[in-house]
Structure formats: C-alpha cells, structure tokens
Design an enzyme around this catalytic site. Structure first.
Site, PDB file in Angstrom:
ATOM      1  CG  HIS A   1      40.756  12.482  34.457  1.00  0.00           C
ATOM      2  ND1 HIS A   1      40.812  12.637  35.820  1.00  0.00           N
ATOM      3  CD2 HIS A   1      39.977  13.493  33.997  1.00  0.00           C
ATOM      4  CE1 HIS A   1      40.112  13.710  36.169  1.00  0.00           C
ATOM      5  NE2 HIS A   1      39.588  14.242  35.087  1.00  0.00           N
TER       6      HIS A   1
ATOM      7  CD  GLU B   1      29.983  17.839  33.707  1.00  0.00           C
ATOM      8  OE1 GLU B   1      31.211  17.662  33.643  1.00  0.00           O
ATOM      9  OE2 GLU B   1      29.243  17.189  34.473  1.00  0.00           O
TER      10      GLU B   1
ATOM     11  CG  MET C   1      32.015   4.722  38.436  1.00  0.00           C
ATOM     12  SD  MET C   1      30.940   3.294  38.698  1.00  0.00           S
ATOM     13  CE  MET C   1      30.394   2.977  37.044  1.00  0.00           C
TER      14      MET C   1
ATOM     15  CG  PHE D   1      37.436  12.234  31.368  1.00  0.00           C
ATOM     16  CD1 PHE D   1      37.175  13.568  31.125  1.00  0.00           C
ATOM     17  CD2 PHE D   1      38.711  11.750  31.115  1.00  0.00           C
ATOM     18  CE1 PHE D   1      38.164  14.412  30.644  1.00  0.00           C
ATOM     19  CE2 PHE D   1      39.711  12.587  30.636  1.00  0.00           C
ATOM     20  CZ  PHE D   1      39.439  13.916  30.400  1.00  0.00           C
TER      21      PHE D   1
ATOM     22  CD  GLU E   1      29.547  14.488  36.288  1.00  0.00           C
ATOM     23  OE1 GLU E   1      29.163  14.637  37.470  1.00  0.00           O
ATOM     24  OE2 GLU E   1      30.465  15.149  35.787  1.00  0.00           O
TER      25      GLU E   1
ATOM     26  CG  ASP F   1      37.929   7.887  34.328  1.00  0.00           C
ATOM     27  OD1 ASP F   1      38.813   7.150  34.769  1.00  0.00           O
ATOM     28  OD2 ASP F   1      37.932   8.305  33.147  1.00  0.00           O
ATOM     29  CG  PHE F   2      33.844  12.226  34.966  1.00  0.00           C
ATOM     30  CD1 PHE F   2      34.992  11.835  35.641  1.00  0.00           C
ATOM     31  CD2 PHE F   2      33.921  13.333  34.134  1.00  0.00           C
ATOM     32  CE1 PHE F   2      36.184  12.530  35.479  1.00  0.00           C
ATOM     33  CE2 PHE F   2      35.106  14.026  33.974  1.00  0.00           C
ATOM     34  CZ  PHE F   2      36.241  13.628  34.638  1.00  0.00           C
TER      35      PHE F   2
HETATM   36  C1  LIG Z   1      32.659  14.367  38.233  1.00  0.00           C
HETATM   37  C2  LIG Z   1      33.445  15.175  37.301  1.00  0.00           C
HETATM   38  N1  LIG Z   1      32.814  15.819  36.300  1.00  0.00           N
HETATM   39  C3  LIG Z   1      33.516  16.564  35.429  1.00  0.00           C
HETATM   40  C4  LIG Z   1      34.869  16.681  35.541  1.00  0.00           C
HETATM   41  C5  LIG Z   1      35.654  17.455  34.513  1.00  0.00           C
HETATM   42  N2  LIG Z   1      36.099  18.708  35.088  1.00  0.00           N
HETATM   43  C6  LIG Z   1      37.307  18.821  35.654  1.00  0.00           C
HETATM   44  S1  LIG Z   1      37.535  20.296  36.346  1.00  0.00           S
HETATM   45  C7  LIG Z   1      36.013  20.830  35.880  1.00  0.00           C
HETATM   46  C8  LIG Z   1      35.552  22.179  36.272  1.00  0.00           C
HETATM   47  C9  LIG Z   1      35.495  22.281  37.741  1.00  0.00           C
HETATM   48  O1  LIG Z   1      35.069  23.534  38.105  1.00  0.00           O
HETATM   49  P1  LIG Z   1      35.149  23.986  39.607  1.00  0.00           P
HETATM   50  O2  LIG Z   1      34.618  22.934  40.497  1.00  0.00           O
HETATM   51  O3  LIG Z   1      34.519  25.327  39.702  1.00  0.00           O
HETATM   52  O4  LIG Z   1      36.711  24.092  39.906  1.00  0.00           O
HETATM   53  P2  LIG Z   1      37.814  24.939  39.126  1.00  0.00           P
HETATM   54  O5  LIG Z   1      38.234  24.130  37.958  1.00  0.00           O
HETATM   55  O6  LIG Z   1      37.222  26.235  38.752  1.00  0.00           O
HETATM   56  O7  LIG Z   1      38.929  25.050  40.103  1.00  0.00           O
HETATM   57  C10 LIG Z   1      35.346  19.839  35.183  1.00  0.00           C
HETATM   58  C11 LIG Z   1      34.008  19.972  34.620  1.00  0.00           C
HETATM   59  C12 LIG Z   1      35.491  15.973  36.589  1.00  0.00           C
HETATM   60  N3  LIG Z   1      36.823  15.993  36.759  1.00  0.00           N
HETATM   61  N4  LIG Z   1      34.767  15.249  37.445  1.00  0.00           N
END
Ligand SMILES: Cc1ncc(C[n+]2csc(CCOP(=O)(O)OP(=O)(O)O)c2C)c(N)n1
Lengths: 323, 329
Positions: free
Chosen positions: B129, B29, B88, B83, B60, B85-86
């Site tokens: 995180h 990502e 999982m 992270f 993931e 944490d992810f």
């Molecule tokens: C399972 C997981 N993968 C990756 C992340 C890292 N991460 C946090 S916010 C984000 C983007 C999320 O995009 P979206 O769901 O469109 O929400 P937005 O941030 O646009 O509100 C990512 C990849 C995470 N927190 N959890």
C-alpha cells in the site's frame, strides 16, 4: 456431531482471545502506540475459531488485510503479532509486515495478503503442493465477500475444482466491503451459490454460530484431507466495528449495527456453554482473566522489545545463507 | 488567489468537467456514497447521482477495462484505482489494452480514459500500500503519466487529462491531499502535458523533483541557500510526455543535477531522466547525475525501517552538497 463433541470451551477461549486482542489493539492505536491503520475482526471471531480448530500446525492458511483473528486462531503467538503491530524486530514479520501482513510460516500461516482476492491463487497453489507432497495436508483461504468479485478468486476456484485440490475457501460475508453493501456488488443472494459454477460444493453457514461453523468447516476440511476436492463455505457475519481506523460508518445504520450486536458470537457462545452445563459464570470469569493476562503479557512484550536496526532494512529482499 | 487543498482541487476539476461535458463520469471502489477512501469525490454522488458517480465491486480489471470500453464508445470515464499498488490487478487492461488500442487500430480508436490513482507511502502502510509505480508504466508506449505536486497542478493537469483523447495515469500522492495552495477559479484553467514547472530559479544546481518530492526539494533548496548554494527546482509534472527541453536547459545552466523521487531508485523515473541528460546534455555537466530515491527494498512497515527506505530532505541535501564539492554521504 452433537454440541458436546465440539470443543466449545476451547473455541470460546480462542474467540475471546481474538476479541480482547482486537480491543486492546484499538486502544493502543488510539494512544498512538501503533501506527498506520487497523482492520479489526470484532464480530467475526466465530469464523476464524470454528475453521482453524480443525487445522494442524502444518496446514496452510491464507489471510487478508483483516488477519489478526485468523493468525491467533492458527496459532501465531499473540505477543509476536502485537510486537509486529508495534513495528518491533520481535514481531512475527520482524517489523516488516505490520498489521496487514501478519503471519508466520512456521505455524502454517503465510504473511497475510493485503491485495484483496490475491490470496486465493496462493491457496490453490499450496493445495496443489500439499496434494503432491503430503497424505492429508490442506490449505484454507479466508476472504471477504468483496474479494469474491476479483478475477483472481474466480480463476483460483475454477482451478481448484478442476484439479480436485485440497483447499477450503472460506468467504466471510460481513455484508460490507469497505463501504459497499453486499446488495450493491452482487446480483445473487449467496456467494456460495457460485460454487456450483466452479463445480465444487458450496455451503452457507451462520458465521456468528461457532458450532455451525465448526461443523461445516469440519466436513469441508475432512473432504480436502480425503483428497476429494475443494469446498466454498460462505459464513454470513458482520463486523461490529468500522472497516478500518477512520471509518465514520455512514453507509449503514446504527439500528442495523444494534441488531447485529445482539447476535454477537461471543455472548451467544457463553450462553450456550452455560445452557449445556459446560461452564458457569465462574469458569467464564476465569477464562476472561487468563485471556486478559495473555494480552497484557503480549503488550508488555511488544513495549519492551527492541526496534529493528536500520541495517535490517536491506535484509530479506533475497535469500541469503544467513537467512 | 483563494487557497484550497490538493483533494479539493481534484474534486473541483472533476465537478467542473462533469458539468461541462455530460460524457464525463466517475467509477471506482467506494467513490460514490462514501466519497472515496481519501474523501476526494465527496459530494459528487449527491450532485451527479449514481450513474455518473458509479460505485463498483472490487474488480480493478473490469473497472479499468470497463472504462476503456466506454471511452472507445465516446464517453470520458474517470476511473479510480484506490492505491497504485492495485494497478497490477488491472495490469493487462492498462498495458495491453488501453495503451495499445489507438495504435493497433491505426489511429482510428480514441481512448479518452483517465485513471486516477494514489501513489506514495502514507506512513507504515507497508509493502502493498505504499509503492510509487509511475515508472512501471513509463516503459509502455501509449500511456500518458501525470504526477501533480501542487493543488493548482492537480486541477489543471486533471482537466487536461479528461479533455484529452488518450489514456492517462494520474498519480496523486496520498500525503499531498491535505496540502493547501492557490488554485485558479477559471473553469477553463488547464495545464498542458509536457510542460515542466520551474518551481524555483537558481544558478548552482538543478533539483528535478517529482510528485511528493517537490515540497522536499524546495525545503532543501531553502536550506542550501543558507549555505550560499542557489538550487533551481524543476518539477516535470508529467513523465510522459516529458519536458525534455526544460530539463536540458536547466542542466545546461547549472551543470549539476539531482533527481528526486519516491519511487525505488532502480529503473525509477530518475533512470530515464538521467539517461536522457547523459545522452543530450552531458557536455554541460560538471559532475555525475545524482538520484535521490527510495532504496531498492519493498516498503517496510516499521517506522524506523520505513524512514531508512524513503528519500528525505537530508538525502537531497547530501546529494547537492556532494555535487558542490563536498564529501559523498
Ligand atoms: C485489489 C484490492 N483492491 C482494493 C483494495 C482496498 N480494500 C481493502 S479492504 C477492501 C474491502 C474488502 O472487502 P471484503 O473482501 O468483503 O473484506 P472485509 O474488508 O469486509 O473483511 C478494499 C476495497 C485492496 N486492498 N486490494
């Protein structure tokens, strides 16, 4: 529903409260008063406001890493959110959750879930319980379009559909998941198109038009209250800020940002209020003052609140008689 | 030797391996145009293009599983999970699929899959995180686990991971990314798995330090030295395989062992190491094996609480002084 049946002034107040709260958070963050990182909701306020206006205190809300707007709209006190961001014991999670986990179960908001997509099954489960235990309580799950590509979200929506669960899935499509543009993560035009595959209604709405959000959400929530099943709403919107604190926004153009700034839901609603004769410049100025005072008070409360005591670290891992 | 940061060392390893072997590619990502949320893959997209530095949706399970499938077909994927944490979210693909593919195939499948992932608390990032999940996977036969603590180790171990034929979880502590250190420029510089690093020699006690705790252990050793206590500091560098001999040798030499890691204390990596020393080196020990680790609570947000939970230099000092005959802190 015509414009006048919608509580537009109330929605305006909610949206402005979220906006001013977020702007203040950003400022406090830059001042070093708030640690860590922040995912601000600036630009998306119409979605939280338009959806949550239909929710009762005992309805459940499940939020994301970008939860401040949802929390305010659901009725978590701004001062308790601010204190949480300060890491104070008076915060809505007693300093244990921070920005990404704000919430207060007493007003029907679970601590926000920072694992993208992981809130969707929880919302289905809450809806399952609500269907069992209550006449008309519902659950609402906010998530980004990025989250829509997590397996957990598919699993949950399918389950919600087959069991006719009273849950509304609200996908806030702000066009970017962190740096990833919508078009790079989807082969289809609308996340809501997936609803057909789960077997539930899917609706696309202009997420920067609070009246439209209010109407669509009203129908979906009423449907859930009638126990007729889930709905997937996709609100098309844009975050008028970076993904998080340190986002250079290299993945999108300043021109695009300017275009979307013109569609900022707050001035748009202000214009509507005046057009409909529901507010004058003076009314709006006085709402602005009220909101500023509320935020000032929240910051003062957060500043003056005590830090948690070191012993509190060990509390709350498990249930105890003391709480 | 020229000095570069931990993040640069990882990027250099990736770039060199991608030049060396066309089957190496990256996916995850925000790794492409954006260069990774911690900037580790910056510039690689420009250099190698969107096929070999592949941005993925937030999925993931498919990132790891997709990497696994490609690995079994002969590619050498380096997938990134933002992270620890992810991990999982990809749990099944890691634990039931990647870890077992070779064994279940009677040794016929090869699984050259590297899973790069961040670990550790970056400061007030709270419960989802900040975790150090290394030991969750130590209980799963079939996974190799690397936890580099210096820029040179990061480069050398990552190259070994990519060139190897087995699935590797490669844990990068977020607070190490900006740390500078000497890193060899030889493109064939690698560090074997299962070879501990004797970071400091000493006679009085052994501090076994993992990942982000190495720097803290060295700092503690400096302070102890002022008190006339000479601590030996060993970094296992990989938890699976584990350089048992080096750890036992050091325990035999000093007779006192402190194990420091940022993972939670209960069933953290230190539990395995302590059990091993209890089984195989107890006759050399002059005191209990001490563990310095995060308290057994989710990592809290508030800085005052977080500081209580995470292990620091003071905690290492307290454990060391206790072993040297002081009072228990
Ligand atoms: C399972 C997981 N993968 C990756 C992340 C890292 N991460 C946090 S916010 C984000 C983007 C999320 O995009 P979206 O769901 O469109 O929400 P937005 O941030 O646009 O509100 C990512 C990849 C995470 N927190 N959890």
């Amino acid at each position: 529903m015509s414009g006048s049946e919608i509580p537009l002034l109330q929605l305006y107040r909610t949206m402005l409260t979220i906006r001013r709260f977020e702007e203040r958070c950003n400022y406090l963050f830059m001042q070093g008063r708030i640690p860590s990182t922040l995912h601000l909701y600036i630009g998306q306020e119409a979605v939280a406001a338009g959806v949550c206006a239909h929710l009762r205190r005992d309805d459940y809300l499940f939020s994301t890493h970008r939860p401040h707007g949802h929390a305010i709209a659901k009725g978590v006190e701004p001062r308790a959110i601010m204190a949480e961001l300060y890491g104070k014991r008076t915060g809505c999670c007693k300093g244990k959750g921070g920005s990404m986990h704000v919430g207060d179960v007493r007003v029907g908001m679970f601590p926000a879930v920072a694992i993208v997509g992981a809130n969707a099954p929880l919302a289905a489960g809450a809806a399952l319980a609500a269907k069992w235990l209550d006449k008309d309580r519902v659950s609402v799950c906010f998530f980004g379009e990025g989250a829509a590509n997590e397996g957990a979200v598919h699993e949950a929506m399918n389950m919600a559909a087959i069991w006719d669960l009273p849950v509304v899935y609200v996908c806030e499509n702000n066009l970017y998941a962190a740096s990833t543009p919508f078009s790079k993560a989807f082969k289809i035009q609308n996340v809501a198109d997936r609803a057909a595959a789960y077997g539930m209604p899917g609706v696309v709405v202009d997420g920067n038009d609070v009246e439209a959000v209010y109407r669509v959400a009203g129908e979906a929530i009423a449907r859930a209250r009638r126990r007729e099943g889930p709905t997937l709403i996709e609100a098309k919107t844009y975050r008028l800020c970076g993904h998080s604190r340190s986002d250079p926004r290299t993945y999108r153009s300043r021109e695009e940002e300017e275009e979307w700034a013109k569609r900022d839901p707050i001035p748009r609603l202000a214009g509507r209020l005046k057009e409909l004769g529901l507010a004058t410049d003076e009314t709006l100025a006085s709402i602005e003052q009220e909101v500023q005072a509320l935020i000032d008070e929240a910051v003062r409360f957060a500043e003056e609140s005590p830090l948690p005591e070191p012993e509190e670290t060990l509390q709350h891992v498990f249930w105890t008689e003391e709480g | 030797m020229r000095e570069i940061t931990f993040a640069e060392a990882i990027r250099e390893a990736l770039r060199e391996e991608m030049h060396r072997d066309a089957s190496v590619f990256i996916m995850g990502e925000d790794v492409g145009v954006f260069g990774g949320v911690f900037g580790v893959t910056a510039g690689l997209y420009e250099e190698f293009g969107p096929d070999r530095v592949r941005d993925t949706p937030i999925s993931e399970s498919a990132i790891v599983g997709g990497g696994l499938g490609a690995a079994m077909m002969g590619m050498r994927p380096v997938v990134e999970i933002m992270f620890g944490d992810f991990l999982m979210c990809a749990g099944d693909q890691i634990v039931n699929q990647a870890a077992k593919a070779r064994y279940m195939s009677g040794g016929k499948a090869k699984v050259p899959l590297t899973i790069r992932v961040t670990t550790g608390a970056p400061g007030s990032a709270a419960a989802q995180h900040s975790q150090s999940p290394e030991s969750w996977f130590m209980n799963v036969p079939g996974l190799k686990i690397a936890v580099p603590a210096t820029p040179a180790d990061a480069k050398g171990l990552l190259k070994t991971a990519i060139r190897g034929e087995d699935p590797v979880l490669f844990f990068e502590h977020k607070m190490l990314y900006a740390v500078r250190g000497p890193v060899p420029e030889d493109p064939d510089f690698t560090i074997p798995f299962g070879a501990a690093n004797l970071a400091r020699a000493g006679r009085d006690l052994t501090i076994i330090a993992i990942g982000g705790m190495l720097a803290k252990a060295l700092e503690a050793a400096d302070a102890l030295s002022q008190e006339g206590i000479e601590a030996e500091v060993i970094d296992p560098r990989t938890l699976v395989p584990l350089d048992k001999d080096a750890l036992i040798r050091s325990a035999a030499k000093t007779g006192r062992v402190v194990i420091a890691h940022e993972a939670h204390k209960r069933a953290g990596p230190g539990a395995e190491i302590a059990a091993l020393l209890a089984e195989e080196a107890v006759e050399y020990l002059d005191g209990p094996i001490m563990r310095v680790a995060a308290k057994n609570v989710p990592i809290p947000y508030s800085p005052v609480l977080e500081e209580e939970v995470l292990p620091g230099v003071d905690d290492i000092l307290a454990a060391a002084r206790f072993l040297m005959g002081g009072a228990k802190a």
